[in-house]
Design a protein around this motif. Structure first.
Motif, PDB file in Angstrom:
ATOM      1  N   MET A   1      55.275  24.517   1.855  1.00 43.84           N
ATOM      2  CA  MET A   1      54.379  23.547   1.308  1.00 43.84           C
ATOM      3  C   MET A   1      54.186  22.165   2.409  1.00 43.84           C
ATOM      4  SD  MET A   1      55.146  23.479  -2.781  1.00 43.84           S
ATOM      5  CE  MET A   1      53.843  22.346  -3.390  1.00 43.84           C
ATOM      6  N   MET A   2      53.098  22.347   2.843  1.00 44.85           N
ATOM      7  CA  MET A   2      53.003  21.334   3.920  1.00 44.85           C
ATOM      8  C   MET A   2      52.823  19.809   3.356  1.00 44.85           C
ATOM      9  SD  MET A   2      50.917  21.456   7.226  1.00 44.85           S
ATOM     10  CE  MET A   2      51.882  21.374   8.680  1.00 44.85           C
ATOM     11  N   TRP A   3      51.708  19.687   2.254  1.00 46.50           N
ATOM     12  CA  TRP A   3      51.336  18.641   1.798  1.00 46.50           C
ATOM     13  C   TRP A   3      52.180  18.053   0.667  1.00 46.50           C
ATOM     14  CZ3 TRP A   3      48.634  15.873   4.787  1.00 46.50           C
ATOM     15  CH2 TRP A   3      48.004  16.393   5.817  1.00 46.50           C
ATOM     16  N   GLY A   4      52.958  18.923   0.104  1.00 47.51           N
ATOM     17  CA  GLY A   4      53.865  18.649  -1.300  1.00 47.51           C
ATOM     18  C   GLY A   4      53.299  18.171  -2.458  1.00 47.51           C
ATOM     19  N   ASP A   5      53.018  17.048  -2.611  1.00 48.90           N
ATOM     20  CA  ASP A   5      52.839  16.768  -3.934  1.00 48.90           C
ATOM     21  C   ASP A   5      51.322  16.869  -4.728  1.00 48.90           C
ATOM     22  OD1 ASP A   5      51.589  14.429  -3.127  1.00 48.90           O
ATOM     23  OD2 ASP A   5      53.277  13.115  -3.123  1.00 48.90           O
ATOM     24  N   ASN A   6      50.343  17.312  -3.914  1.00 50.05           N
ATOM     25  CA  ASN A   6      48.818  17.331  -4.319  1.00 50.05           C
ATOM     26  C   ASN A   6      48.469  15.924  -4.809  1.00 50.05           C
ATOM     27  OD1 ASN A   6      48.107  19.626  -3.652  1.00 50.05           O
ATOM     28  ND2 ASN A   6      48.872  20.773  -5.576  1.00 50.05           N
ATOM     29  N   SER A   7      48.875  14.944  -4.205  1.00 51.50           N
ATOM     30  CA  SER A   7      48.080  13.673  -4.486  1.00 51.50           C
ATOM     31  C   SER A   7      46.373  13.711  -4.442  1.00 51.50           C
ATOM     32  CB  SER A   7      48.867  12.454  -3.740  1.00 51.50           C
ATOM     33  OG  SER A   7      50.128  12.384  -3.939  1.00 51.50           O
ATOM     34  N   GLY A   8      45.809  14.316  -3.764  1.00 52.00           N
ATOM     35  CA  GLY A   8      44.340  14.270  -3.648  1.00 52.00           C
ATOM     36  C   GLY A   8      43.892  13.171  -3.154  1.00 52.00           C
ATOM     37  N   TRP A   9      42.774  12.973  -3.434  1.00 56.69           N
ATOM     38  CA  TRP A   9      41.884  11.792  -2.744  1.00 56.69           C
ATOM     39  C   TRP A   9      42.465  10.370  -3.226  1.00 56.69           C
ATOM     40  CZ3 TRP A   9      39.305   8.056  -5.772  1.00 56.69           C
ATOM     41  CH2 TRP A   9      39.325   8.454  -7.064  1.00 56.69           C
ATOM     42  N   GLY A  10      43.091  10.235  -4.307  1.00 57.39           N
ATOM     43  CA  GLY A  10      43.529   9.131  -4.571  1.00 57.39           C
ATOM     44  C   GLY A  10      44.687   8.307  -3.700  1.00 57.39           C
ATOM     45  N   MET A  11      45.502   9.313  -3.005  1.00 57.37           N
ATOM     46  CA  MET A  11      46.345   8.994  -1.905  1.00 57.37           C
ATOM     47  C   MET A  11      45.521   8.418  -0.908  1.00 57.37           C
ATOM     48  SD  MET A  11      49.300  11.281  -0.152  1.00 57.37           S
ATOM     49  CE  MET A  11      48.186  12.190   0.773  1.00 57.37           C
ATOM     50  N   TRP A  12      44.530   9.272  -0.354  1.00 58.39           N
ATOM     51  CA  TRP A  12      43.758   8.796   0.826  1.00 58.39           C
ATOM     52  C   TRP A  12      43.045   7.532   0.486  1.00 58.39           C
ATOM     53  CZ3 TRP A  12      44.931  11.029   5.091  1.00 58.39           C
ATOM     54  CH2 TRP A  12      45.502  12.417   4.967  1.00 58.39           C
ATOM     55  N   LEU A  13      42.616   7.412  -0.380  1.00 59.46           N
ATOM     56  CA  LEU A  13      41.855   5.970  -0.941  1.00 59.46           C
ATOM     57  C   LEU A  13      42.923   4.867  -0.707  1.00 59.46           C
ATOM     58  CD1 LEU A  13      39.527   4.546  -1.869  1.00 59.46           C
ATOM     59  CD2 LEU A  13      40.221   4.946  -4.049  1.00 59.46           C
ATOM     60  N   GLY A  14      43.984   5.025  -1.348  1.00 62.18           N
ATOM     61  CA  GLY A  14      44.992   4.002  -1.305  1.00 62.18           C
ATOM     62  C   GLY A  14      45.559   4.046   0.033  1.00 62.18           C
ATOM     63  N   MET A  15      45.799   4.774   0.842  1.00 59.50           N
ATOM     64  CA  MET A  15      46.064   4.473   2.314  1.00 59.50           C
ATOM     65  C   MET A  15      44.971   3.811   3.201  1.00 59.50           C
ATOM     66  SD  MET A  15      48.289   7.909   3.535  1.00 59.50           S
ATOM     67  CE  MET A  15      47.123   8.997   3.776  1.00 59.50           C
ATOM     68  N   GLY A  16      43.726   4.242   2.809  1.00 61.00           N
ATOM     69  CA  GLY A  16      42.496   3.516   3.526  1.00 61.00           C
ATOM     70  C   GLY A  16      42.625   1.976   3.133  1.00 61.00           C
ATOM     71  N   ILE A  17      42.576   1.644   1.871  1.00 63.25           N
ATOM     72  CA  ILE A  17      42.522   0.151   1.259  1.00 63.25           C
ATOM     73  C   ILE A  17      43.748  -0.520   2.010  1.00 63.25           C
ATOM     74  CG2 ILE A  17      42.846  -1.286  -0.546  1.00 63.25           C
ATOM     75  CD1 ILE A  17      41.236   0.960  -2.147  1.00 63.25           C
ATOM     76  N   SER A  18      44.989  -0.024   1.854  1.00 68.60           N
ATOM     77  CA  SER A  18      46.132  -0.596   2.493  1.00 68.60           C
ATOM     78  C   SER A  18      46.110  -0.918   3.840  1.00 68.60           C
ATOM     79  CB  SER A  18      47.507  -0.031   2.071  1.00 68.60           C
ATOM     80  OG  SER A  18      47.433   1.469   2.725  1.00 68.60           O
ATOM     81  N   THR A  19      45.434   0.204   4.658  1.00 61.94           N
ATOM     82  CA  THR A  19      45.469  -0.205   6.105  1.00 61.94           C
ATOM     83  C   THR A  19      44.338  -1.159   6.339  1.00 61.94           C
ATOM     84  OG1 THR A  19      45.895   2.460   6.431  1.00 61.94           O
ATOM     85  CG2 THR A  19      44.647   1.145   8.199  1.00 61.94           C
ATOM     86  N   LEU A  20      43.500  -1.115   5.589  1.00 62.13           N
ATOM     87  CA  LEU A  20      42.242  -2.135   5.797  1.00 62.13           C
ATOM     88  C   LEU A  20      42.808  -3.638   5.489  1.00 62.13           C
ATOM     89  CD1 LEU A  20      39.309  -2.991   6.296  1.00 62.13           C
ATOM     90  CD2 LEU A  20      38.914  -2.736   3.849  1.00 62.13           C
ATOM     91  N   ILE A  21      43.712  -3.859   4.648  1.00 61.57           N
ATOM     92  CA  ILE A  21      44.433  -5.154   4.282  1.00 61.57           C
ATOM     93  C   ILE A  21      45.125  -5.400   5.334  1.00 61.57           C
ATOM     94  CG2 ILE A  21      45.818  -6.115   2.715  1.00 61.57           C
ATOM     95  CD1 ILE A  21      44.676  -4.422   0.138  1.00 61.57           C
ATOM     96  N   LEU A  22      46.040  -4.550   5.798  1.00 61.97           N
ATOM     97  CA  LEU A  22      47.053  -4.699   7.077  1.00 61.97           C
ATOM     98  C   LEU A  22      46.008  -5.365   8.130  1.00 61.97           C
ATOM     99  CD1 LEU A  22      49.784  -4.621   8.000  1.00 61.97           C
ATOM    100  CD2 LEU A  22      49.487  -2.186   8.822  1.00 61.97           C
ATOM    101  N   VAL A  23      45.070  -4.463   8.490  1.00 65.56           N
ATOM    102  CA  VAL A  23      44.061  -5.068   9.624  1.00 65.56           C
ATOM    103  C   VAL A  23      43.708  -6.307   9.631  1.00 65.56           C
ATOM    104  CG1 VAL A  23      41.998  -4.649  11.085  1.00 65.56           C
ATOM    105  CG2 VAL A  23      43.395  -2.636  10.306  1.00 65.56           C
ATOM    106  N   VAL A  24      42.958  -6.756   8.179  1.00 68.72           N
ATOM    107  CA  VAL A  24      42.713  -8.086   8.031  1.00 68.72           C
ATOM    108  C   VAL A  24      43.924  -9.165   8.041  1.00 68.72           C
ATOM    109  CG1 VAL A  24      41.475  -9.700   6.000  1.00 68.72           C
ATOM    110  CG2 VAL A  24      40.665  -7.238   6.696  1.00 68.72           C
ATOM    111  N   LEU A  25      44.787  -9.002   7.530  1.00 71.10           N
ATOM    112  CA  LEU A  25      46.169  -9.775   7.759  1.00 71.10           C
ATOM    113  C   LEU A  25      46.366 -10.047   9.192  1.00 71.10           C
ATOM    114  CD1 LEU A  25      48.365  -8.478   4.850  1.00 71.10           C
ATOM    115  CD2 LEU A  25      46.942 -10.736   5.174  1.00 71.10           C
ATOM    116  N   ILE A  26      46.593  -8.866   9.951  1.00 71.20           N
ATOM    117  CA  ILE A  26      46.757  -9.020  11.238  1.00 71.20           C
ATOM    118  C   ILE A  26      45.677 -10.093  12.164  1.00 71.20           C
ATOM    119  CG2 ILE A  26      47.186  -7.720  13.587  1.00 71.20           C
ATOM    120  CD1 ILE A  26      48.369  -5.689  11.996  1.00 71.20           C
ATOM    121  N   ALA A  27      44.738  -9.762  11.715  1.00 66.38           N
ATOM    122  CA  ALA A  27      43.448 -10.527  12.392  1.00 66.38           C
ATOM    123  C   ALA A  27      43.559 -11.893  12.000  1.00 66.38           C
ATOM    124  CB  ALA A  27      42.138  -9.814  12.128  1.00 66.38           C
ATOM    125  N   LEU A  28      43.888 -12.216  10.739  1.00 63.55           N
ATOM    126  CA  LEU A  28      43.990 -13.649  10.298  1.00 63.55           C
ATOM    127  C   LEU A  28      45.350 -14.375  10.987  1.00 63.55           C
ATOM    128  CD1 LEU A  28      43.413 -13.293   6.498  1.00 63.55           C
ATOM    129  CD2 LEU A  28      42.056 -14.646   8.382  1.00 63.55           C
TER     130      LEU A  28
END
Length: 80
Positions: A1-28
Motif C-alpha cells: 500500500m503505497m498511499w495508505g489511508d485513501n484520503s482522496g482529493w481532500g488531502m490534496w486540497l488541504g495541502m494546496g491551501i496550506s502551501t499557498l498560505i505558507l508562500v504568502v506568509l513567507i512573502a509577507l
C-alpha cells in the motif's frame, strides 16, 4: 500500500491551501524585513517666493498697473 489511508482529493486540497498560505506568509515576512531599514528621504520644502517674484506675478496677472509695478519695484530695490 503505497498511499495508505485513501484520503482522496481532500488531502490534496488541504495541502494546496496550506502551501499557498505558507508562500504568502513567507512573502509577507520578506517584504516586512525589507521595509525595516528603509528610511524615506525628506521631501524638499518649496522655497517661498521673494517679494520681487510676487510683484512680477501680480503684474503678469494684471492685478497692478505697470507704473505702480515700477514704483513698488523701486521701493523694494531700495530696501536691499
Amino acid at each position: 500500500m503505497m498511499w495508505g489511508d485513501n484520503s482522496g482529493w481532500g488531502m490534496w486540497l488541504g495541502m494546496g491551501i496550506s502551501t499557498l498560505i505558507l508562500v504568502v506568509l513567507i512573502a509577507l515576512l520578506v517584504w516586512s524585513i525589507s521595509r525595516i531599514g528603509r528610511v524615506e528621504a525628506p521631501r524638499p520644502q518649496r522655497e517661498r517666493p521673494t517679494a520681487l517674484e510676487l510683484l512680477d506675478e501680480r503684474l503678469a496677472r494684471g492685478e497692478i498697473e505697470p507704473d505702480d509695478y515700477q514704483q513698488r519695484r523701486r521701493i523694494l530695490n531700495d530696501q536691499r
